[in-house]
Structure formats: structure tokens, C-alpha cells
Design a protein around this motif. Structure first.
Motif, mmCIF file in Angstrom:
data_model
loop_
_atom_site.group_PDB
_atom_site.id
_atom_site.type_symbol
_atom_site.label_atom_id
_atom_site.label_comp_id
_atom_site.label_asym_id
_atom_site.label_seq_id
_atom_site.Cartn_x
_atom_site.Cartn_y
_atom_site.Cartn_z
ATOM 1 N N GLY A 34 0.692 -1.591 0.356
ATOM 2 C CA GLY A 34 -0.047 0.247 0.193
ATOM 3 C C GLY A 34 0.838 1.259 -0.096
ATOM 4 N N THR A 35 0.233 2.497 -0.570
ATOM 5 C CA THR A 35 1.129 3.515 -0.066
ATOM 6 C C THR A 35 0.966 3.741 0.998
ATOM 7 N N SER A 36 -0.310 3.957 1.980
ATOM 8 C CA SER A 36 -0.095 3.771 3.402
ATOM 9 C C SER A 36 0.761 2.647 4.453
ATOM 10 N N GLY A 37 0.632 3.070 5.853
ATOM 11 C CA GLY A 37 0.679 1.762 6.032
ATOM 12 C C GLY A 37 -0.789 1.864 7.052
ATOM 13 N N TYR A 38 -1.372 2.315 6.479
ATOM 14 C CA TYR A 38 -2.497 2.444 7.554
ATOM 15 C C TYR A 38 -3.570 0.917 8.289
ATOM 16 N N HIS A 39 -2.945 0.150 7.575
ATOM 17 C CA HIS A 39 -3.545 -1.615 6.883
ATOM 18 C C HIS A 39 -2.681 -2.388 8.054
ATOM 19 N N LYS A 40 -1.219 -2.190 7.951
ATOM 20 C CA LYS A 40 -0.085 -2.715 8.050
ATOM 21 C C LYS A 40 -0.070 -4.127 8.719
ATOM 22 N N GLY A 41 -0.185 -5.373 8.511
ATOM 23 C CA GLY A 41 -0.237 -6.513 9.373
ATOM 24 C C GLY A 41 -1.756 -7.302 9.504
ATOM 25 N N GLU A 42 -2.575 -6.204 8.511
ATOM 26 C CA GLU A 42 -4.231 -7.101 8.649
ATOM 27 C C GLU A 42 -4.166 -7.577 7.523
ATOM 28 N N LEU A 43 -4.700 -8.611 7.966
ATOM 29 C CA LEU A 43 -5.545 -9.903 6.905
ATOM 30 C C LEU A 43 -6.111 -8.387 5.560
ATOM 31 N N PRO A 44 -6.176 -8.779 4.262
ATOM 32 C CA PRO A 44 -7.222 -8.420 3.516
ATOM 33 C C PRO A 44 -8.140 -8.066 3.781
ATOM 34 N N ASP A 45 -9.010 -6.841 4.035
ATOM 35 C CA ASP A 45 -10.682 -6.693 4.136
ATOM 36 C C ASP A 45 -11.277 -8.032 4.001
ATOM 37 N N LYS A 46 -12.477 -8.618 4.823
ATOM 38 C CA LYS A 46 -13.553 -9.743 4.224
ATOM 39 C C LYS A 46 -14.336 -9.032 3.704
ATOM 40 N N ARG A 47 -14.554 -7.882 3.023
ATOM 41 C CA ARG A 47 -15.186 -8.657 1.962
ATOM 42 C C ARG A 47 -14.215 -8.837 0.452
ATOM 43 N N ALA A 48 -13.270 -8.243 0.847
ATOM 44 C CA ALA A 48 -11.532 -8.739 -0.419
ATOM 45 C C ALA A 48 -11.853 -9.521 -0.547
ATOM 46 N N ILE A 49 -11.784 -10.349 0.622
ATOM 47 C CA ILE A 49 -11.722 -11.989 1.050
ATOM 48 C C ILE A 49 -12.794 -12.946 0.214
ATOM 49 N N ALA A 50 -13.834 -12.502 0.447
ATOM 50 C CA ALA A 50 -15.305 -12.879 0.238
ATOM 51 C C ALA A 50 -15.543 -12.861 -1.098
ATOM 52 N N CYS A 51 -15.033 -12.067 -1.679
ATOM 53 C CA CYS A 51 -15.087 -12.035 -3.547
ATOM 54 C C CYS A 51 -14.509 -12.351 -4.217
ATOM 55 N N MET A 52 -12.968 -12.880 -3.609
ATOM 56 C CA MET A 52 -11.993 -13.243 -4.255
ATOM 57 C C MET A 52 -12.658 -15.117 -3.559
ATOM 58 N N LYS A 53 -12.981 -15.787 -3.140
ATOM 59 C CA LYS A 53 -13.563 -16.936 -2.381
ATOM 60 C C LYS A 53 -14.887 -16.958 -3.118
ATOM 61 N N ARG A 54 -15.216 -16.051 -3.535
ATOM 62 C CA ARG A 54 -15.865 -16.811 -4.403
ATOM 63 C C ARG A 54 -15.881 -16.988 -6.055
ATOM 64 N N HIS A 55 -14.425 -16.368 -6.330
ATOM 65 C CA HIS A 55 -14.395 -17.032 -7.918
ATOM 66 C C HIS A 55 -13.255 -17.958 -7.694
ATOM 67 N N GLY A 56 -13.065 -18.650 -6.296
ATOM 68 C CA GLY A 56 -12.300 -19.668 -6.420
ATOM 69 C C GLY A 56 -11.053 -19.255 -5.453
ATOM 70 N N ILE A 57 -10.640 -18.006 -5.245
ATOM 71 C CA ILE A 57 -8.981 -17.744 -5.245
ATOM 72 C C ILE A 57 -9.395 -17.320 -3.447
ATOM 73 N N ASP A 58 -8.014 -18.331 -3.052
ATOM 74 C CA ASP A 58 -7.793 -16.992 -1.175
ATOM 75 C C ASP A 58 -6.683 -16.675 -1.564
ATOM 76 N N ILE A 59 -7.204 -15.905 -0.796
ATOM 77 C CA ILE A 59 -6.097 -14.721 -0.402
ATOM 78 C C ILE A 59 -5.705 -14.382 1.259
ATOM 79 N N THR A 60 -6.284 -15.532 1.499
ATOM 80 C CA THR A 60 -6.005 -15.547 3.713
ATOM 81 C C THR A 60 -4.151 -15.210 3.620
ATOM 82 N N TYR A 61 -3.745 -15.909 2.497
ATOM 83 C CA TYR A 61 -2.023 -16.263 2.959
ATOM 84 C C TYR A 61 -1.263 -14.058 2.903
ATOM 85 N N GLN A 62 -2.204 -13.398 1.870
ATOM 86 C CA GLN A 62 -1.145 -11.991 2.183
ATOM 87 C C GLN A 62 -1.657 -11.076 3.758
#
Ligand code: 4NP
Length: 150
Positions: A34-62
Motif C-alpha cells: 500500500g502507499t499507506s501503512g494504515y492497515h499494516k499487518g492486517e489480512l485483506p478486507d473481509k469483503r475482498a476475501i469473500a469476493c475472491m472466495k466466490r471466484h475460487g481464489i484464497d487470499i488469506t495468506y496475504q
């Protein structure tokens, strides 16, 4: 892959590209920041995780992290999601060589006046994430076509 918070758009771009090239180009190193460190160390947003999961892709390693000058030196290509990210990352660059690595991701689809990938963080909900997914799905296909010929 770079956006503002590194919890919505760039983790989705990172996940999509990683998913598409893991068999094709296992030597490619893909990451996001990110260009900011506002969310440093956090998992992706729940809604981003859910969207990617709907398309068969796991992003919870990030996990979110801010971009550094070392990234601009290390990576061959830096894709930003919108013109505000472009301005911020351009400012971080110290040399012409680093500047030349930085591209708006939608320039892969439309070279002239590439669209901004809209920030889905503040709304309008699920649909905003689906719009981002569609744009990034198209851009990552073009990226693979351009850099692998596949
Ligand atoms: P992103 O979305 O840049 O796509 O990760 C955002 C996430 C968080 C914030 C802004 C945009 N924020 O201001 O906390």
C-alpha cells in the motif's frame, strides 16, 4: 500490485495474478503493498476475501504492508490501481529506471487514459468488489498475454 490500503484492490490483483501464473510462471515473484501503512499487518478486507472466495481464489495468506523504495529497486514492474497511487509511487521513485517500472494497471487494457480501479472500501458493498474483480481479471489476463505471449 499497489493501492492505498493494501487490503482491497492490490491484494485482489496479487491473488488473481498469483492464481493465474502459479503453474505457468512459477519463477515470477508477485507481491502487493500500500502507499499507506494504515492497515499494516492486517489480512485483506473481509469483503475482498469473500469476493475472491466466490471466484475460487484464497487470499488469506496475504498481510498488508507499505511499499518501500526497496520494492521499486527489486521488482521489474509495479502496477498501481489509480492515479493517486501513481502520484504517490512516482514520488517515492529516485531514478528514471525506477519511474519506468510504474504503470497504472488498467493501461494493460487501455493504453491511453487508463481507467482508475475504483476504491471499494467505502462502498457500495459487494457489487463494488465484483466490479474491481472484473477489471483486475481482465488486466491480469492482458498482463500474462503481454509478458508471456500466452
Ligand atoms: P484499498 O482500499 O486501497 O483498495 O486497499 C482502501 C482501504 C483502506 C483505506 C482506503 C482504501 N483506508 O483509508 O483505511
Amino acid at each position: 500490485m499497489v493501492c492505498l490500503g493494501n487490503i482491497c484492490r492490490s491484494p485482489m490483483a496479487h491473488g488473481l495474478l498469483q492464481h493465474k501464473v502459479s503453474a505457468l510462471k512459477p519463477d515470477w515473484e508477485i507481491d502487493s503493498a500500500g502507499t499507506s501503512g494504515y492497515h499494516k499487518g492486517e489480512l485483506p478486507d473481509k469483503r475482498a476475501i469473500a469476493c475472491m472466495k466466490r471466484h475460487g481464489i484464497d487470499i488469506t495468506y496475504q498481510h498488508s504492508r507499505p511499499i518501500t523504495l526497496a520494492d521499486l529497486r527489486y521488482y521489474d514492474l509495479i502496477f498501481v490501481m489509480d492515479r493517486s497511487n501513481l502520484r504517490d509511487v512516482n514520488e517515492l521513485a529516485g531514478t528514471e529506471d525506477e519511474l519506468e517500472k510504474i504503470w497504472p494497471i488498467m493501461s494493460l487494457v487501455e493504453e491511453q487514459q487508463p481507467e482508475d480501479v475504483p476504491d471499494p472500501y467505502y462502498g457500495p458493498g459487494e457489487q463494488g468488489f465484483e466490479t474491481v474483480y472484473k477489471m483486475l481479471d481482465q488486466a491480469t489476463d492482458k498482463l500474462i498475454e503481454k509478458y508471456t505471449g500466452k
